[in-house]
Motif scaffolding. Structure first.
Motif, PDB file in Angstrom:
ATOM      1  N   LYS A 236      39.917 -12.389  49.129  1.00 12.04           N
ATOM      2  CA  LYS A 236      41.203 -12.258  48.430  1.00 12.04           C
ATOM      3  C   LYS A 236      41.079 -11.334  47.218  1.00 12.04           C
ATOM      4  O   LYS A 236      41.957 -10.513  46.955  1.00 12.04           O
ATOM      5  CB  LYS A 236      41.692 -13.636  47.989  1.00 12.04           C
ATOM      6  N   LEU A 237      39.982 -11.477  46.492  1.00  6.24           N
ATOM      7  CA  LEU A 237      39.770 -10.635  45.316  1.00  6.24           C
ATOM      8  C   LEU A 237      39.591  -9.177  45.724  1.00  6.24           C
ATOM      9  O   LEU A 237      40.106  -8.258  45.055  1.00  6.24           O
ATOM     10  CB  LEU A 237      38.536 -11.116  44.540  1.00  6.24           C
ATOM     11  N   SER A 238      38.894  -8.946  46.835  1.00  8.69           N
ATOM     12  CA  SER A 238      38.692  -7.575  47.320  1.00  8.69           C
ATOM     13  C   SER A 238      40.027  -6.915  47.640  1.00  8.69           C
ATOM     14  O   SER A 238      40.241  -5.734  47.356  1.00  8.69           O
ATOM     15  CB  SER A 238      37.798  -7.578  48.566  1.00  8.69           C
ATOM     16  N   GLU A 239      40.940  -7.685  48.240  1.00  4.18           N
ATOM     17  CA  GLU A 239      42.263  -7.151  48.567  1.00  4.18           C
ATOM     18  C   GLU A 239      43.053  -6.828  47.300  1.00  4.18           C
ATOM     19  O   GLU A 239      43.825  -5.868  47.263  1.00  4.18           O
ATOM     20  CB  GLU A 239      43.033  -8.156  49.433  1.00  4.18           C
ATOM     21  N   GLN A 240      42.882  -7.625  46.255  1.00  4.15           N
ATOM     22  CA  GLN A 240      43.586  -7.381  44.993  1.00  4.15           C
ATOM     23  C   GLN A 240      43.049  -6.150  44.278  1.00  4.15           C
ATOM     24  O   GLN A 240      43.772  -5.435  43.584  1.00  4.15           O
ATOM     25  CB  GLN A 240      43.452  -8.604  44.079  1.00  4.15           C
ATOM     26  N   ILE A 241      41.744  -5.884  44.452  1.00  6.45           N
ATOM     27  CA  ILE A 241      41.106  -4.775  43.757  1.00  6.45           C
ATOM     28  C   ILE A 241      41.489  -3.427  44.358  1.00  6.45           C
ATOM     29  O   ILE A 241      41.621  -2.427  43.631  1.00  6.45           O
ATOM     30  CB  ILE A 241      39.571  -4.955  43.783  1.00  6.45           C
ATOM     31  N   LYS A 242      41.698  -3.379  45.672  1.00  4.59           N
ATOM     32  CA  LYS A 242      41.957  -2.109  46.345  1.00  4.59           C
ATOM     33  C   LYS A 242      43.084  -1.303  45.702  1.00  4.59           C
ATOM     34  O   LYS A 242      42.896  -0.125  45.363  1.00  4.59           O
ATOM     35  CB  LYS A 242      42.247  -2.356  47.829  1.00  4.59           C
ATOM     36  N   PRO A 243      44.271  -1.886  45.508  1.00  2.00           N
ATOM     37  CA  PRO A 243      45.343  -1.092  44.881  1.00  2.00           C
ATOM     38  C   PRO A 243      45.028  -0.707  43.437  1.00  2.00           C
ATOM     39  O   PRO A 243      45.454   0.352  42.969  1.00  2.00           O
ATOM     40  CB  PRO A 243      46.572  -2.015  44.963  1.00  2.00           C
ATOM     41  N   LEU A 244      44.278  -1.552  42.735  1.00  2.00           N
ATOM     42  CA  LEU A 244      43.907  -1.244  41.357  1.00  2.00           C
ATOM     43  C   LEU A 244      42.954  -0.054  41.303  1.00  2.00           C
ATOM     44  O   LEU A 244      43.047   0.796  40.407  1.00  2.00           O
ATOM     45  CB  LEU A 244      43.268  -2.465  40.692  1.00  2.00           C
ATOM     46  N   GLU A 245      42.017   0.008  42.250  1.00  2.00           N
ATOM     47  CA  GLU A 245      41.094   1.140  42.316  1.00  2.00           C
ATOM     48  C   GLU A 245      41.848   2.436  42.594  1.00  2.00           C
ATOM     49  O   GLU A 245      41.528   3.496  42.027  1.00  2.00           O
ATOM     50  CB  GLU A 245      40.044   0.904  43.409  1.00  2.00           C
ATOM     51  N   LYS A 246      42.870   2.352  43.443  1.00  2.00           N
ATOM     52  CA  LYS A 246      43.690   3.524  43.745  1.00  2.00           C
ATOM     53  C   LYS A 246      44.435   3.989  42.500  1.00  2.00           C
ATOM     54  O   LYS A 246      44.475   5.190  42.187  1.00  2.00           O
ATOM     55  CB  LYS A 246      44.669   3.190  44.867  1.00  2.00           C
ATOM     56  N   GLN A 247      45.018   3.023  41.767  1.00  2.00           N
ATOM     57  CA  GLN A 247      45.729   3.355  40.524  1.00  2.00           C
ATOM     58  C   GLN A 247      44.783   3.973  39.494  1.00  2.00           C
ATOM     59  O   GLN A 247      45.127   4.920  38.791  1.00  2.00           O
ATOM     60  CB  GLN A 247      46.383   2.104  39.947  1.00  2.00           C
ATOM     61  N   LYS A 248      43.570   3.412  39.409  1.00  2.00           N
ATOM     62  CA  LYS A 248      42.574   3.927  38.462  1.00  2.00           C
ATOM     63  C   LYS A 248      42.212   5.372  38.784  1.00  2.00           C
ATOM     64  O   LYS A 248      42.089   6.216  37.874  1.00  2.00           O
ATOM     65  CB  LYS A 248      41.323   3.039  38.516  1.00  2.00           C
ATOM     66  N   LYS A 249      42.045   5.687  40.064  1.00  2.00           N
ATOM     67  CA  LYS A 249      41.706   7.042  40.487  1.00  2.00           C
ATOM     68  C   LYS A 249      42.838   8.002  40.152  1.00  2.00           C
ATOM     69  O   LYS A 249      42.596   9.129  39.680  1.00  2.00           O
ATOM     70  CB  LYS A 249      41.427   7.054  41.992  1.00  2.00           C
ATOM     71  N   GLU A 250      44.094   7.573  40.373  1.00  2.00           N
ATOM     72  CA  GLU A 250      45.247   8.421  40.065  1.00  2.00           C
ATOM     73  C   GLU A 250      45.346   8.700  38.566  1.00  2.00           C
ATOM     74  O   GLU A 250      45.642   9.826  38.145  1.00  2.00           O
ATOM     75  CB  GLU A 250      46.530   7.752  40.572  1.00  2.00           C
ATOM     76  N   LEU A 251      45.088   7.671  37.764  1.00  2.00           N
ATOM     77  CA  LEU A 251      45.132   7.843  36.307  1.00  2.00           C
ATOM     78  C   LEU A 251      44.023   8.786  35.834  1.00  2.00           C
ATOM     79  O   LEU A 251      44.240   9.615  34.937  1.00  2.00           O
ATOM     80  CB  LEU A 251      44.994   6.482  35.613  1.00  2.00           C
ATOM     81  N   ALA A 252      42.843   8.662  36.448  1.00  2.00           N
ATOM     82  CA  ALA A 252      41.728   9.537  36.087  1.00  2.00           C
ATOM     83  C   ALA A 252      42.075  10.991  36.388  1.00  2.00           C
ATOM     84  O   ALA A 252      41.774  11.898  35.594  1.00  2.00           O
ATOM     85  CB  ALA A 252      40.473   9.127  36.844  1.00  2.00           C
ATOM     86  N   ASN A 253      42.732  11.230  37.523  1.00  2.00           N
ATOM     87  CA  ASN A 253      43.148  12.586  37.871  1.00  2.00           C
ATOM     88  C   ASN A 253      44.129  13.145  36.851  1.00  2.00           C
ATOM     89  O   ASN A 253      44.014  14.298  36.416  1.00  2.00           O
ATOM     90  CB  ASN A 253      43.782  12.611  39.267  1.00  2.00           C
ATOM     91  N   LYS A 254      45.107  12.342  36.447  1.00  2.00           N
ATOM     92  CA  LYS A 254      46.111  12.791  35.486  1.00  2.00           C
ATOM     93  C   LYS A 254      45.493  13.102  34.126  1.00  2.00           C
ATOM     94  O   LYS A 254      45.837  14.093  33.472  1.00  2.00           O
ATOM     95  CB  LYS A 254      47.211  11.733  35.343  1.00  2.00           C
ATOM     96  N   ILE A 255      44.559  12.227  33.696  1.00  2.00           N
ATOM     97  CA  ILE A 255      43.894  12.448  32.402  1.00  2.00           C
ATOM     98  C   ILE A 255      43.047  13.710  32.454  1.00  2.00           C
ATOM     99  O   ILE A 255      43.069  14.531  31.523  1.00  2.00           O
ATOM    100  CB  ILE A 255      43.033  11.233  32.010  1.00  2.00           C
ATOM    101  N   ALA A 256      42.303  13.902  33.551  1.00  2.00           N
ATOM    102  CA  ALA A 256      41.454  15.085  33.695  1.00  2.00           C
ATOM    103  C   ALA A 256      42.293  16.363  33.677  1.00  2.00           C
ATOM    104  O   ALA A 256      41.941  17.346  33.015  1.00  2.00           O
ATOM    105  CB  ALA A 256      40.649  14.993  34.990  1.00  2.00           C
ATOM    106  N   LEU A 257      43.442  16.355  34.373  1.00  2.00           N
ATOM    107  CA  LEU A 257      44.324  17.520  34.403  1.00  2.00           C
ATOM    108  C   LEU A 257      44.888  17.824  33.023  1.00  2.00           C
ATOM    109  O   LEU A 257      45.086  18.989  32.653  1.00  2.00           O
ATOM    110  CB  LEU A 257      45.458  17.289  35.401  1.00  2.00           C
ATOM    111  N   SER A 258      45.129  16.767  32.235  1.00  2.00           N
ATOM    112  CA  SER A 258      45.696  16.975  30.899  1.00  2.00           C
ATOM    113  C   SER A 258      44.661  17.514  29.913  1.00  2.00           C
ATOM    114  O   SER A 258      45.004  18.120  28.903  1.00  2.00           O
ATOM    115  CB  SER A 258      46.289  15.671  30.370  1.00  2.00           C
ATOM    116  N   LEU A 259      43.378  17.285  30.207  1.00  2.00           N
ATOM    117  CA  LEU A 259      42.319  17.711  29.293  1.00  2.00           C
ATOM    118  C   LEU A 259      41.844  19.139  29.563  1.00  2.00           C
ATOM    119  O   LEU A 259      41.445  19.857  28.643  1.00  2.00           O
ATOM    120  CB  LEU A 259      41.130  16.743  29.384  1.00  2.00           C
ATOM    121  N   ASN A 260      41.840  19.553  30.834  1.00  2.00           N
ATOM    122  CA  ASN A 260      41.328  20.873  31.192  1.00  2.00           C
ATOM    123  C   ASN A 260      39.933  21.099  30.629  1.00  2.00           C
ATOM    124  O   ASN A 260      39.012  20.389  30.947  1.00  2.00           O
ATOM    125  CB  ASN A 260      42.306  21.965  30.747  1.00  2.00           C
ATOM    126  N   GLU A 261      39.775  22.115  29.729  1.00  2.00           N
ATOM    127  CA  GLU A 261      38.442  22.419  29.191  1.00  2.00           C
ATOM    128  C   GLU A 261      38.043  21.533  28.022  1.00  2.00           C
ATOM    129  O   GLU A 261      36.893  21.572  27.561  1.00  2.00           O
ATOM    130  CB  GLU A 261      38.353  23.898  28.765  1.00  2.00           C
TER     131      GLU A 261
END
Length: 284
Positions: free
Chosen positions: A230-255
């Motif tokens: 059950k915990l593994s199923e709850q984590i999956k969408p959170l990991e996806k959200q975390k990856k999306e947020l990391a992409n947005k932060i990285a794009l905003s930082l550039n160099e």
């Protein structure tokens, strides 16, 4: 820095740094690793830049304690000899210093992790104010020496460099449990009987399967597996959200390599790694 004699003593006794490991609260060493070290008489200690810094800064940290408490050379001792418990000689202590005037054990620490240390309190500190393995260390020293107070003086190099002092009283219930655990552990060392595993890491170190083997799950195991699923199923969408947020932060930082708040403190870094990439990391 430990001398060769101190290293030999450590392999043939239970010291302050072993207490947290025996209780299972040391994040840097497992109970099995410690047992293997004591039974094979092979020191597995590995140094690091932070350990070396701690050793180099220890005299300064102790001098600071001496100064703020107005202690004379006769009232503050840093060359404390190797001590052993009056009954159980394998319980040993190598104290950083002893405040003779106040009968207080003094332990010096250096840390760059501000989040691991609570703010100073008036009077005595709580066990939760410092890391569990350090609390075990000073309680072990009190068991060995018979003294009833200890102070941890920490130089914390976080956003700003500061000294913090944590004063502790003897914790009778904790020390009784610690003493019993150390007696049990030393019996395992003497008999060379492997201690029962306390975590997943120790299971993998102690039990090496040589063939496929399945057992029928009991009710407790079924409950654990169900909760894990059950915990593994709850984590999956959170990991996806975390990856999306990391992409947005990285794009905003550039160099840029860091984000800071209005006071100038870094809240997140995006620095190059040895492998050639860059790593996003939250700041403590």
């Amino acid at each position: 820095m430990l001398t060769d004699k101190q290293k030999e003593q450590r392999l043939n006794s239970i010291g302050g740094s072993d207490a947290g490991t025996i209780l299972g609260v040391n994040p840097y060493k497992s109970r099995y690793d410690l047992w293997e070290e004591k039974t094979t008489k092979v020191d597995t200690f590995h140094t690091s830049i932070n350990v070396d810094l701690g050793n180099a800064l220890e005299p300064m940290i102790l001098e600071h304690y001496k100064k703020i408490n107005n202690l004379t050379d006769n009232e503050f001792k840093t060359d404390v000899p190797h001590l052993t418990h009056k009954k159980y000689k394998y319980m040993a202590a190598n104290l950083d210093a002893l405040d003779i005037k106040n009968n207080v054990i003094v332990e010096a620490k250096f840390s760059k992790a501000t989040s691991l240390w609570a703010e100073e309190r008036e009077g005595y500190a709580l066990a939760s104010d410092i890391q569990p393995h350090i609390y075990g260390q000073i309680m072990h020293y009190m068991v060995v020496t018979g003294l009833r107070e200890a102070v941890v003086v920490a130089l914390i190099d976080g956003f700003k460099c500061e000294f913090r002092t944590y004063r502790f009283k003897y914790d009778a219930a904790y020390c009784l449990n610690l003493k019993l655990k150390e007696l049990q552990f030393w019996d395992w060392v003497q008999t060379k009987e492997i201690p029962p595993a306390m975590n997943k890491y120790e299971v993998e170190k102690i039990y090496v399967p040589n063939e496929d083997k399945a057992i029928t799950a009991n009710s407790e195991q079924l409950t654990l597996v169900d909760a894990y699923g059950k915990l593994s199923e709850q984590i999956k969408p959170l990991e996806k959200q975390k990856k999306e947020l990391a992409n947005k932060i990285a794009l905003s930082l550039n160099e840029s390599t860091a984000l800071k708040n209005e006071s100038g403190k870094n809240i997140m870094t995006y620095r190059p790694t040895k492998s050639g990439g860059r790593q996003l990391r939250l700041c403590a």
